[in-house]
Design a protein around this motif. Structure first.
Motif, short mmCIF file in Angstrom:
data_model
loop_
_atom_site.label_atom_id
_atom_site.label_comp_id
_atom_site.label_asym_id
_atom_site.label_seq_id
_atom_site.Cartn_x
_atom_site.Cartn_y
_atom_site.Cartn_z
N THR A 17 43.10 38.61 27.44
CA THR A 17 43.47 38.71 29.18
C THR A 17 43.52 40.32 29.09
N LEU A 18 44.86 40.55 28.38
CA LEU A 18 45.35 41.97 28.70
C LEU A 18 44.62 42.79 28.74
N TRP A 126 46.59 29.08 25.28
CA TRP A 126 46.62 30.25 26.01
C TRP A 126 46.33 30.95 24.73
N LEU A 127 45.43 31.73 24.68
CA LEU A 127 45.52 32.71 23.44
C LEU A 127 46.14 33.41 22.40
N ASN A 176 49.11 26.91 30.73
CA ASN A 176 47.51 27.90 31.14
C ASN A 176 46.68 27.42 29.89
N LYS A 239 56.38 34.63 35.50
CA LYS A 239 55.98 34.41 35.73
C LYS A 239 56.39 33.40 37.29
N1 GLU Z 1 49.91 35.50 30.19
C1 GLU Z 1 49.47 36.08 31.19
C2 GLU Z 1 47.58 35.25 30.95
O1 GLU Z 1 47.96 34.51 29.96
C3 GLU Z 1 49.42 36.97 30.57
C4 GLU Z 1 48.64 37.78 29.80
C5 GLU Z 1 49.16 37.72 28.17
O2 GLU Z 1 50.19 37.42 27.92
O3 GLU Z 1 47.57 37.05 28.01
O4 GLU Z 1 47.32 36.21 32.02
#
Ligand code: GLU
Length: 399
Positions: A17-18, A126-127, A176, A239
């Motif tokens: 994602t980053l 969430w990854l 997420n 957020k």
């Molecule tokens: N948590 C957000 C996302 O899922 C920001 C990026 C990250 O930290 O993975 O996009």
């Protein structure tokens, strides 16, 4: 040279994602008109009163170390927020302020896990959760869900994965990448299981303030004394206050766990930036009207995006209830081709969207669903309209 780097670091994937967010920003800086649906990052500026509090902190010389786990002033403010918003009683000594939600979570897994301990992670997830668990020597165990159950897992499904090595369950609501919200009844069933089978619940409630259905956010730890004792509740300011770059997260936990997290954090990072802590204090104790404005605008975008995506060819999605993501099933599109190139996975579709249509989306293999993409609506309405036109055009061209 025969020196070898650690197995542990070799097994960790960088955050996609980053990476996607960075790539979209890089292309934009190079002059391409890219629409970035990647970032889980509000497009709004941090509200002025919060920025002013930070500037005042600098001018007042509040620029030194604070206690490693955060200032007492901020911990008291978090304690109040837990009481008023989450109906949870965490005293300041049960609270730790960390460098963003991610740091709070890594502290939690480090405090809980011994090598080989299993952590049940409902998918899609969430990854970062599986990578964090592995970094803490734990073993992620996935429970899969489908659109038919709103991408939520039941207590019965979780029960099937419980073994004598199960140490914890990760529970993320609002979710997420799906935007789904667990109901009180669903949480009660999960809480009952956690107490019965005796495992911890790591409750990631980062999107707690972003629910659009009129429902109240329910914290699993608030559902009884026994589940409270087994839950670590984690959240942050990124957020809901548009404070992603400030890196302020926090957790509330039984005091023995908080003590361990404090000890580790005191060696790893010391305190969260002192100025960001003053800003966070203002965010939690100051006026809330800016926050509500942002939530209403996210809701407007959510409705628009859902109404468009559900009409598009070859894809489907559920109406998200919270957070700021639409989770799109592109399985049918994966069976098609673009200009003779077979799509096969969401990653290929994402590549085509970026290279041919200047539109960045998140392919969700790292979230456990290689035939889904995630679209963030934390970008402006104008960008959303433009980006959705492009995605629609791309889908119409598949054969
Ligand atoms: N948590 C957000 C996302 O899922 C920001 C990026 C990250 O930290 O993975 O996009």
């Amino acid at each position: 040279m025969s020196l070898k780097l650690s197995e542990r670091s070799a097994n960790v994937k960088p955050s996609s994602t980053l990476a996607i967010t960075a790539k979209a920003k890089e292309l934009k800086a190079a002059g391409r008109d890219v629409v970035g649906f990647g970032a889980g990052e509000p497009d709004f500026n941090t509200p002025a009163n919060i920025c002013d509090a930070a500037i005042k902190a600098i001018n007042d010389g509040f620029t030194k170390y604070t206690p490693a786990g955060g200032t007492i002033e901020l911990k008291k403010a978090v304690s109040e927020k837990f009481r008023n918003f989450n109906h949870l009683d965490y005293s300041p000594e049960q609270i730790i302020i960390s460098n963003g939600g991610k740091h709070a979570l890594t502290n939690i897994f480090d405090a809980l896990l011994d090598p080989g301990d299993e952590v049940i992670i409902p998918a899609p997830y969430w990854l970062s959760y599986p990578e964090m668990v592995k970094l803490s020597d734990g073993k992620p165990v996935f429970v899969y869900s489908t659109a038919a159950t709103g991408y939520k897992v039941s207590a019965a499904q979780i029960a099937e994965k419980v073994t004598d090595k199960t140490k914890a369950l990760v529970l993320n609501t609002p979710n997420n990448p799906t935007g789904m919200v667990y109901s009180k009844k669903e949480l009660e069933d999960i809480a009952k299981l956690a107490v019965e089978k005796d495992f911890y619940v790591v409750a990631d409630e980062m999107y707690e303030a972003l629910i659009y259905t009129g429902e109240e956010h329910v914290s699993i730890a608030s559902l009884g004394e026994e589940i409270y004792k087994r839950t670590i509740t984690c959240s942050g300011l990124s957020k809901s206050y548009a404070m992603t770059g400030w890196r302020v997260g926090y957790a509330g936990a039984p005091v023995d766990i908080t003590k361990r997290m404090n000890a580790m954090q005191s060696h790893a990072t010391s305190n969260v930036n002192s100025i960001a802590q003053k800003a966070a204090y203002e965010a939690l104790t100051g006026p809330v009207d800016e926050m509500e404005k942002m939530r209403l605008e996210f809701d407007r975008r959510r409705q628009y995006m859902y109404s468009r995506v559900k009409e598009m060819k070859h894809v489907s999605c559920l109406e998200p209830e919270g957070a700021f993501y639409v989770f799109v099933d592109v399985n049918k599109a994966c069976a098609l081709s673009y200009k003779g190139k077979k799509i096969e996975t969401a990653a290929v579709l994402a590549e085509i969207l970026l290279n041919e249509f200047d539109t960045a989306v998140v392919p969700c293999a790292d979230f456990g669903y290689p035939d889904h993409i995630r679209l963030s609506y934390a970008i402006s309405m104008e960008q959303i309209e433009k980006g959705l036109d492009r995605i629609e055009k791309c889908l119409n061209e598949l054969a």
